[in-house]
Write an enzyme that holds these catalytic residues in place. Structure first.
Site, mmCIF file in Angstrom:
data_model
loop_
_atom_site.group_PDB
_atom_site.id
_atom_site.type_symbol
_atom_site.label_atom_id
_atom_site.label_comp_id
_atom_site.label_asym_id
_atom_site.label_seq_id
_atom_site.Cartn_x
_atom_site.Cartn_y
_atom_site.Cartn_z
ATOM 1 N N GLY A 73 14.998 -9.776 -12.959
ATOM 2 C CA GLY A 73 14.840 -10.419 -11.663
ATOM 3 C C GLY A 73 15.937 -11.409 -11.329
ATOM 4 N N ARG A 106 8.829 0.444 -8.905
ATOM 5 C CA ARG A 106 7.718 1.193 -8.299
ATOM 6 C C ARG A 106 8.016 1.357 -6.818
ATOM 7 N NH1 ARG A 106 4.623 4.117 -10.844
ATOM 8 N NH2 ARG A 106 2.975 3.834 -9.307
ATOM 9 N N ASN A 112 14.217 -5.164 0.036
ATOM 10 C CA ASN A 112 14.756 -4.710 -1.237
ATOM 11 C C ASN A 112 16.273 -4.755 -1.150
ATOM 12 O OD1 ASN A 112 14.649 -3.503 -3.892
ATOM 13 N ND2 ASN A 112 15.379 -1.618 -2.939
ATOM 14 N N HIS A 120 19.601 -2.791 -2.588
ATOM 15 C CA HIS A 120 20.006 -1.548 -3.247
ATOM 16 C C HIS A 120 21.499 -1.608 -3.542
ATOM 17 C CE1 HIS A 120 19.819 2.687 -4.315
ATOM 18 N NE2 HIS A 120 20.967 2.844 -3.652
ATOM 19 N N GLU A 142 13.046 9.762 2.344
ATOM 20 C CA GLU A 142 12.619 8.480 2.896
ATOM 21 C C GLU A 142 12.916 7.310 1.962
ATOM 22 O OE1 GLU A 142 11.528 8.067 5.899
ATOM 23 O OE2 GLU A 142 11.468 10.215 6.362
#
Length: 558
Positions: free
Chosen positions: A20, A96, A111, A113, A158
């Site tokens: 994290g 997840r 999020n 990426h 998606e």
């Protein structure tokens, strides 16, 4: 859980499956005042738990049980978060994919990426980018949208497909492997982009249009000083060293610039040594100074300050007048011209040691003369298109780069370029004595020149040539005294007697005017605006000195 923040004290829920590091970076930076209400993980051994606890952030663990469906697990995650107050969810390596069970109940979920989506979605963005041969990768902060069908299966097209909030480009270097690239994307990309996105949400500037799959950010509209500054230049050359021999250095080039530039100049005598860091800096200052003038102009620069500057009917006369201001300081200096260099001018240039000459072209005879000096670097900044402005100088000398910037530790300063160019009508006469037309011409010339002298700055001038320059002083009266001293001691065939004086900022006290009058200055151009303006004007009247005010200053601090 709340649906949206209305002030900068936004609470965030973070979700991670491993270290994290992005969440911890956001926690440490608190962008926009955002704070973590909780960090949740689906792995009881995740290192992020200990790091969050060290920061006093509450934590939750919701592991997926054997045989538990995706939606059942997500409901338990929602239940674990139910006791916390938060406005935004940030994912970081949360292994997840989330369905509408979670996304439909939680606030906006972000999020990050590790690619510039839509390129290289999925689990191995770094490897995919390297396999493809990409030269630029980066990261994308996007809104998480549902990628799970009714049967709980992943809809691959998606995945990572939600509206993009922000992106950050990161270069790929030769020899990169996945680990090196992943680290660079994290530290140079994600650690910049994710806090930026969170700050926008904390400031309530973001609108998410799910139907159009688009995010808009209030105020992020570009313009002269945009909300985000992205810069991409290519390394043009390694330099021998920086300002000092123990410092490494390189020059980077922006190949979209059309304005005449020493970075893009052709060095005509290839056998001479390459330009140094200081040469580039000084040559840039010299070139920018002579761009101010339509008439044939020459400047000699030393340590980014003018040792002399002049305009005249011919380039050779302009150079002679500029050099005569301070030939001692001109030794080892940089010469800049705004016309094609002819043989007469070239002959004068090589009479004393110079490091670099910059001009928009050279006659064959001029080159033959200049090449007599083995290590005089001869730079050609001619317009490749061959355009010529209406004044006779190259059109490439027109200012097209409207911003200047200075890199600082941790950021950079950006400002509009100082393109002020005064006319006689803009000057306010504030003394009993009015300047003559000749003095006004000299004052306007001095004002265009002083923009390129480090503050505190004083320029003495006659006609359209400098007489003495006082640069970079912490006291304005000291700058006056130095300009006077240089004019008396170092100038050839010049005197401060009967000159005009330009000051880049107001005089805080009358002493600067008194010193100028003692030197023989007869007219002064200065911004005005001091609380002691009345005293300064009175001193000018007492010494029969004409003075005009511009209403704007011309500081140059770097």
């Amino acid at each position: 859980m709340r649906g949206g923040a209305t002030s900068s004290d936004m609470n965030v829920a973070g979700m991670a499956s491993n270290r994290g590091r992005n969440l911890l970076n956001i926690a440490d930076r608190a962008p926009g005042g955002a704070e973590f209400a909780v960090i949740l993980t689906n792995d009881a051994d995740a290192p992020v738990l200990e790091k969050a606890a060290e920061r006093g952030i509450p934590t939750e663990v919701v592991e997926r049980a054997d045989g538990e469906s995706r939606r059942e697990h997500e409901q338990r995650v929602l239940d674990a978060l139910d006791g916390y107050d938060f406005d935004l969810v940030t994912l970081d390596g949360y292994m997840r994919l989330l369905s509408e069970t979670f996304l439909g109940e939680a606030p906006t979920t972000l999020n990050v990426h590790p690619s510039l989506l839509p390129s290289f979605p999925g689990m191995d963005a770094w490897g995919d980018a390297l396999d493809y041969g990409a030269k630029v990768v980066g990261c994308t902060v996007h809104v998480v949208t549902n990628a799970i069908d009714e049967d709980g299966e992943i809809v691959e097209e998606e995945v990572d497909g939600g509206p993009v909030v922000t992106q950050e480009p990161v270069p790929v270097y030769e020899g990169d492997d996945e680990d090196a690239l992943a680290d660079r994307v994290l530290y140079e990309g994600e650690f910049r982009a994710y806090p930026r996105a969170v700050s926008w949400f904390a400031e309530n500037r973001v609108t998410v249009d799910y139907e159009a799959n688009r995010v808009s950010v209030e105020g992020d509209t570009g313009g002269g000083l945009p909300s985000r500054l992205l810069s991409s230049e290519d390394r043009a050359a390694d330099l021998r060293y920086g300002e000092n021999p123990h410092q490494d250095a390189a020059v980077y080039a922006d190949n979209t610039v059309d304005e005449a530039s020493v970075v893009h100049a052709d060095q005509l005598n290839e056998g001479a040594k390459a330009l140094s860091y200081n040469n580039y800096n000084d040559a840039d200052g010299a070139l920018n100074l002579i761009k101010e003038f339509d008439a044939p102009a020459a400047a000699v620069i030393k340590h980014t300050n003018p040792a002399g500057c002049a305009t005249a009917d011919s380039l050779a006369d302009a150079y002679a007048d500029a050099l005569a201001t301070d030939p001692k300081s001109a030794f080892g200096g940089i010469v800049a011209l705004n016309r094609e260099c002819d043989e007469e001018t070239a002959s004068q240039i090589i009479d004393s040691f110079k490091e670099v000459v910059v001009a928009p072209g050279y006659t064959d005879a001029a080159l033959e003369t200049l090449f007599e000096k083995e290590n005089l670097r001869v730079l050609n900044v001619s317009d490749k298109i061959g355009r010529t402005g209406s004044s006779g100088r190259p059109a490439a000398y027109d200012v097209t780069e409207t911003l200047t910037e200075k890199k600082l530790v941790g950021g950079r300063l950006v400002q509009e370029r100082d393109t002020q160019s005064l006319t006689a009508a803009a000057l306010e006469v504030v003394t009993e004595r009015e300047p003559t037309d000749e003095q006004v011409e000299a004052m306007l010339f001095a004002w265009q020149t002083i923009k390129h002298v480090k503050s505190n700055a004083i320029v003495l001038a006659k006609g359209t040539e400098t007489v003495g320059v006082g640069a970079g002083q912490v006291s304005r009266v000291d700058a006056v005294e130095i300009a006077d001293m240089k004019a008396r001691k170092d100038a050839e065939g010049k005197s401060p007697e009967g000159s005009v004086m330009a000051s880049d900022a107001f005089f805080p006290f009358p002493d600067g005017i008194e010193k100028a009058a003692e030197a023989g200055v007869e007219a002064v151009i200065q911004p005005g605006g001091s609380k002691n303006d009345d005293m300064v004007i009175e001193a000018a009247d007492d010494h029969n000195v004409a003075m005009v005010m511009t209403g704007q200053r011309a500081f140059r601090h770097d």
